[in-house]
Write a protein that holds these residues in place. Structure first.
Motif, PDB file in Angstrom:
ATOM      1  N   VAL A  88     -14.817 -48.163   1.201  1.00  0.00           N
ATOM      2  CA  VAL A  88     -14.603 -49.460  -0.048  1.00  0.00           C
ATOM      3  C   VAL A  88     -13.548 -48.487  -1.049  1.00  0.00           C
ATOM      4  O   VAL A  88     -12.400 -48.973  -0.913  1.00  0.00           O
ATOM      5  N   ASP A  89     -14.109 -47.083  -1.286  1.00  0.00           N
ATOM      6  CA  ASP A  89     -12.935 -46.440  -2.261  1.00  0.00           C
ATOM      7  C   ASP A  89     -11.911 -46.206  -1.213  1.00  0.00           C
ATOM      8  O   ASP A  89     -10.972 -45.504  -1.689  1.00  0.00           O
ATOM      9  N   ARG A  90     -12.042 -45.054   0.056  1.00  0.00           N
ATOM     10  CA  ARG A  90     -10.968 -44.847   0.780  1.00  0.00           C
ATOM     11  C   ARG A  90     -10.018 -46.275   0.851  1.00  0.00           C
ATOM     12  O   ARG A  90      -8.803 -45.630   0.703  1.00  0.00           O
ATOM     13  N   GLU A 191     -20.691 -39.460   1.287  1.00  0.00           N
ATOM     14  CA  GLU A 191     -19.784 -40.152   0.257  1.00  0.00           C
ATOM     15  C   GLU A 191     -20.122 -41.313  -0.705  1.00  0.00           C
ATOM     16  O   GLU A 191     -20.059 -41.715  -1.509  1.00  0.00           O
ATOM     17  N   LYS A 192     -20.938 -41.790   0.473  1.00  0.00           N
ATOM     18  CA  LYS A 192     -21.510 -43.117  -0.041  1.00  0.00           C
ATOM     19  C   LYS A 192     -23.003 -42.770  -1.385  1.00  0.00           C
ATOM     20  O   LYS A 192     -23.367 -42.102  -0.946  1.00  0.00           O
ATOM     21  N   LEU A 193     -23.258 -44.318  -2.092  1.00  0.00           N
ATOM     22  CA  LEU A 193     -24.297 -43.075  -3.196  1.00  0.00           C
ATOM     23  C   LEU A 193     -25.345 -43.130  -3.184  1.00  0.00           C
ATOM     24  O   LEU A 193     -25.491 -42.104  -2.938  1.00  0.00           O
ATOM     25  N   PRO A 195     -27.171 -40.833   0.142  1.00  0.00           N
ATOM     26  CA  PRO A 195     -26.921 -39.409   0.114  1.00  0.00           C
ATOM     27  C   PRO A 195     -25.740 -38.892  -1.017  1.00  0.00           C
ATOM     28  O   PRO A 195     -26.941 -37.366  -0.774  1.00  0.00           O
ATOM     29  N   LEU A 196     -24.891 -39.585  -1.699  1.00  0.00           N
ATOM     30  CA  LEU A 196     -24.423 -38.786  -2.478  1.00  0.00           C
ATOM     31  C   LEU A 196     -25.370 -37.997  -3.603  1.00  0.00           C
ATOM     32  O   LEU A 196     -25.499 -36.991  -4.603  1.00  0.00           O
ATOM     33  N   ALA A 197     -26.273 -39.165  -4.290  1.00  0.00           N
ATOM     34  CA  ALA A 197     -27.023 -39.071  -5.268  1.00  0.00           C
ATOM     35  C   ALA A 197     -28.338 -38.393  -4.649  1.00  0.00           C
ATOM     36  O   ALA A 197     -28.462 -36.860  -5.599  1.00  0.00           O
ATOM     37  N   VAL A 207     -25.660 -37.735 -10.947  1.00  0.00           N
ATOM     38  CA  VAL A 207     -24.909 -37.941  -9.781  1.00  0.00           C
ATOM     39  C   VAL A 207     -24.487 -39.311 -10.343  1.00  0.00           C
ATOM     40  O   VAL A 207     -24.021 -40.021 -11.605  1.00  0.00           O
ATOM     41  N   PRO A 208     -23.245 -39.688  -9.692  1.00  0.00           N
ATOM     42  CA  PRO A 208     -22.178 -40.990 -10.591  1.00  0.00           C
ATOM     43  C   PRO A 208     -22.638 -42.283 -10.069  1.00  0.00           C
ATOM     44  O   PRO A 208     -22.331 -42.571  -9.214  1.00  0.00           O
ATOM     45  N   VAL A 209     -22.350 -42.942 -11.460  1.00  0.00           N
ATOM     46  CA  VAL A 209     -22.594 -44.298 -11.732  1.00  0.00           C
ATOM     47  C   VAL A 209     -21.558 -45.309 -11.837  1.00  0.00           C
ATOM     48  O   VAL A 209     -21.562 -44.746 -12.986  1.00  0.00           O
ATOM     49  N   VAL A 216     -24.988 -55.296  -8.526  1.00  0.00           N
ATOM     50  CA  VAL A 216     -26.290 -55.771  -7.311  1.00  0.00           C
ATOM     51  C   VAL A 216     -26.134 -55.179  -5.873  1.00  0.00           C
ATOM     52  O   VAL A 216     -25.123 -55.926  -5.244  1.00  0.00           O
ATOM     53  N   ARG A 217     -26.835 -54.494  -4.871  1.00  0.00           N
ATOM     54  CA  ARG A 217     -26.259 -53.983  -3.760  1.00  0.00           C
ATOM     55  C   ARG A 217     -28.030 -55.262  -2.501  1.00  0.00           C
ATOM     56  O   ARG A 217     -28.642 -54.621  -3.914  1.00  0.00           O
ATOM     57  N   ASP A 218     -27.792 -55.748  -1.461  1.00  0.00           N
ATOM     58  CA  ASP A 218     -28.851 -55.639  -0.782  1.00  0.00           C
ATOM     59  C   ASP A 218     -29.148 -54.347   0.491  1.00  0.00           C
ATOM     60  O   ASP A 218     -28.390 -54.281   0.874  1.00  0.00           O
ATOM     61  N   SER A 252     -30.159 -53.047  -9.158  1.00  0.00           N
ATOM     62  CA  SER A 252     -29.151 -52.935  -9.676  1.00  0.00           C
ATOM     63  C   SER A 252     -28.689 -52.078  -9.700  1.00  0.00           C
ATOM     64  O   SER A 252     -29.916 -51.210  -9.076  1.00  0.00           O
ATOM     65  N   ASN A 253     -28.073 -50.812  -8.919  1.00  0.00           N
ATOM     66  CA  ASN A 253     -27.422 -49.425  -8.339  1.00  0.00           C
ATOM     67  C   ASN A 253     -28.131 -48.398  -9.929  1.00  0.00           C
ATOM     68  O   ASN A 253     -28.454 -47.381  -9.084  1.00  0.00           O
ATOM     69  N   LEU A 254     -28.444 -48.476 -11.330  1.00  0.00           N
ATOM     70  CA  LEU A 254     -28.586 -48.165 -11.797  1.00  0.00           C
ATOM     71  C   LEU A 254     -30.673 -47.653 -11.349  1.00  0.00           C
ATOM     72  O   LEU A 254     -30.600 -46.752 -11.501  1.00  0.00           O
ATOM     73  N   ASP A 276     -15.092 -46.858 -13.382  1.00  0.00           N
ATOM     74  CA  ASP A 276     -15.622 -48.453 -12.589  1.00  0.00           C
ATOM     75  C   ASP A 276     -14.871 -48.273 -11.072  1.00  0.00           C
ATOM     76  O   ASP A 276     -13.543 -48.146 -11.379  1.00  0.00           O
ATOM     77  N   ARG A 277     -15.275 -48.722 -10.125  1.00  0.00           N
ATOM     78  CA  ARG A 277     -13.842 -49.229  -8.872  1.00  0.00           C
ATOM     79  C   ARG A 277     -13.340 -50.034  -9.276  1.00  0.00           C
ATOM     80  O   ARG A 277     -14.056 -51.279  -9.757  1.00  0.00           O
ATOM     81  N   LYS A 278     -12.188 -50.293  -8.834  1.00  0.00           N
ATOM     82  CA  LYS A 278     -11.673 -51.485  -9.220  1.00  0.00           C
ATOM     83  C   LYS A 278     -11.497 -52.294  -8.405  1.00  0.00           C
ATOM     84  O   LYS A 278     -11.703 -52.198  -7.069  1.00  0.00           O
ATOM     85  N   ARG A 283     -22.566 -58.552  -6.984  1.00  0.00           N
ATOM     86  CA  ARG A 283     -23.671 -59.094  -6.654  1.00  0.00           C
ATOM     87  C   ARG A 283     -23.656 -59.114  -4.988  1.00  0.00           C
ATOM     88  O   ARG A 283     -22.249 -60.003  -4.441  1.00  0.00           O
ATOM     89  N   TYR A 284     -24.246 -58.519  -4.390  1.00  0.00           N
ATOM     90  CA  TYR A 284     -24.810 -58.996  -2.856  1.00  0.00           C
ATOM     91  C   TYR A 284     -26.089 -59.402  -2.878  1.00  0.00           C
ATOM     92  O   TYR A 284     -26.902 -58.033  -3.466  1.00  0.00           O
ATOM     93  N   ALA A 285     -26.500 -60.461  -2.288  1.00  0.00           N
ATOM     94  CA  ALA A 285     -27.672 -60.724  -1.716  1.00  0.00           C
ATOM     95  C   ALA A 285     -27.417 -61.523  -0.227  1.00  0.00           C
ATOM     96  O   ALA A 285     -26.706 -62.247  -0.211  1.00  0.00           O
ATOM     97  N   ASN A 335     -11.529 -39.793  -6.457  1.00  0.00           N
ATOM     98  CA  ASN A 335     -11.939 -40.869  -6.328  1.00  0.00           C
ATOM     99  C   ASN A 335     -12.552 -40.867  -7.856  1.00  0.00           C
ATOM    100  O   ASN A 335     -12.306 -42.377  -9.011  1.00  0.00           O
ATOM    101  N   TYR A 336     -12.885 -39.938  -8.423  1.00  0.00           N
ATOM    102  CA  TYR A 336     -13.822 -40.186  -9.543  1.00  0.00           C
ATOM    103  C   TYR A 336     -13.191 -39.179 -11.120  1.00  0.00           C
ATOM    104  O   TYR A 336     -13.200 -38.428 -10.666  1.00  0.00           O
ATOM    105  N   LYS A 337     -13.298 -40.352 -11.864  1.00  0.00           N
ATOM    106  CA  LYS A 337     -12.273 -40.591 -13.104  1.00  0.00           C
ATOM    107  C   LYS A 337     -14.038 -40.199 -14.101  1.00  0.00           C
ATOM    108  O   LYS A 337     -14.481 -41.510 -14.247  1.00  0.00           O
TER     109      LYS A 337
END
Ligand code: NAD
Ligand code: TYD
Length: 338
Positions: A88-90, A191-193, A195-197, A207-209, A216-218, A252-254, A276-278, A283-285, A335-337
């Motif tokens: 998504v970020d790319r 690059e994904k949350l 494995p990056l963490a 870890v960038p949050v 929220v992700r499923d 949550s991601n956190l 934050d990402r634009k 939330r996904y479920a 990507n990261y600011k």
């Protein structure tokens, strides 16, 4: 059972490589042709252990290359279509290639599948095509949820889903489709949350949050995803879509990052809140009950167990991820600011 020949597109990526391993373990008599363009996300070292398997063939090439696709499709029974631009970020930084691969590439595959009378075309898609659910609501995506994609990535994936269904309706293409939630496990690009963490923490980095971290992700363990695709390839009804999700309930991601910190024995000081990402979906479920009721599938790996396995995998496979992380340096910088 007689030998089937599967064309797997994007088999050098995260889920594709896990799927090829899964399939050759479970159906060693079948043959797999892996067509992959080896973009930044494709990595042949994910398949090094099966390189010499006589039932496995790798073809380096782009799914938008009509001539090549037509040549390969000649002897194929089943297509399992993973190839896509996926980050998504790319897609926010550079949407063009997402449309080329996800939409135009899918169309080339569909045309070729028709021309070659393919018996089964399985399209892998995402829950992100359904948009964003309210934080705190109990709603889940299901097979009847209307499409509402909100990022260039999900819009391009939605385009590909519509095309697949249109080829089914208009030309009678025998297809099935799965829309799954966020996968995690080994061979996941750093690059994904997750494995990056994990890899940052192994190197003493934070870890960038994004934003407030409350998105929220499923989460679906990738082996559970492979078994879901197997069920649909084996018994799925042509023309139908099945949603695939994991065993997490609104985490949550956190909280996921805190769980990773905990499992790795690190302190919460290692969290770094970044801009934050634009258009960040809240939330996904996923309601995967249809796949359960009709085809008897259910996920088997709970998040903590899957994370423990994943952390072990990244500890044991540093030769796999270190070069990838190095190659992604420019992306990380862009990507990261703070
Ligand atoms: P990935 O980015 O890890 O891998 C994609 C693979 O496709 C790479 O090997 C890449 O080289 C290849 N590829 C890209 N463009 C290509 C092109 N034009 N021609 C040929 N090959 C090309 O992706 P992934 O995470 O394994 O996702 C696989 C599929 O699953 C995608 O369709 C994605 O939309 C879907 N999906 C993924 C997730 C997830 O959590 N990873 C969730 C839902 C759906
Ligand atoms: P990601 O792994 O990119 O998957 P997707 O955006 O397709 O769901 O991100 C998962 C979640 O983690 C998403 O809400 C964005 C968030 N995230 C961060 O907070 N920090 C990060 O560095 C990354 C890559 C993602």
């Amino acid at each position: 059972m007689s030998q089937r020949t599967l064309l797997v597109t994007g088999g050098a990526g995260f889920i594709g490589s896990n799927f090829i391993h899964y399939w050759l373990n479970n159906y060693p008599e079948d043959k797999i042709i892996n067509l992959d363009a080896l973009t930044y996300a494709g990595n042949l070292s994910s398949l090094a252990d099966i390189e010499s398997n006589p039932n496995y063939v790798f073809v380096e090439g782009n799914i938008t290359d009509r001539e090549l696709v037509n040549k390969i499709m000649d002897d194929i029974d089943v297509v399992v279509h993973f190839a896509a631009e996926t980050h998504v970020d790319r897609s926010i930084l550079n949407p063009d290639v997402f449309l080329q691969t996800n939409v135009m590439g899918t169309q080339v595959l569909l045309d070729s599948a028709l021309k070659n009378n393919i018996k089964h075309f399985h399209h892998i898609s995402t829950d992100e095509v359904f948009g964003s659910l309210e934080l705190g609501s109990s709603k889940k995506f299901d097979e009847n949820t209307p499409y509402d994609p909100r990022s260039p990535y999900s819009a391009a994936k939605a385009g590909s889903d519509h095309l697949v269904r249109a080829y089914g309706e208009t030309y009678g293409l025998p297809f099935t489709m799965t829309n799954c939630s966020n996968n995690y496990g080994g061979y996941h690009h750093p690059e994904k949350l997750f494995p990056l963490a994990i890899t940052n923490l192994m190197d003493g980095l934070k870890v960038p949050v994004y934003g407030d971290g409350l998105n929220v992700r499923d989460w679906l363990y990738v082996q559970d995803h492979c078994s879901a695709i197997d069920r649909v390839l084996t018994d799925g009804k042509k023309g139908e879509t099945y949603l695939v999700g994991g065993l997490t309930e609104d985490i949550s991601n956190l909280d996921v990052v805190k769980l990773i910190l905990n499992l790795m024995g690190k302190s919460e000081d290692m969290i770094e809140y970044v801009t934050d990402r634009k258009g960040h979906d809240r939330r996904y479920a996923v309601d995967w009950s249809r796949l359960n009721k009709e085809l008897g599938w259910e996920p088997s790996v709970v998040l903590e167990e899957g994370l423990e396995k994943t952390i072990e995998w990244y500890k044991d496979n540093q030769d796999w991820w270190r070069p990838l992380k190095e190659e992604s340096k420019d992306f990380f910088e862009q990507n990261y600011k703070k």
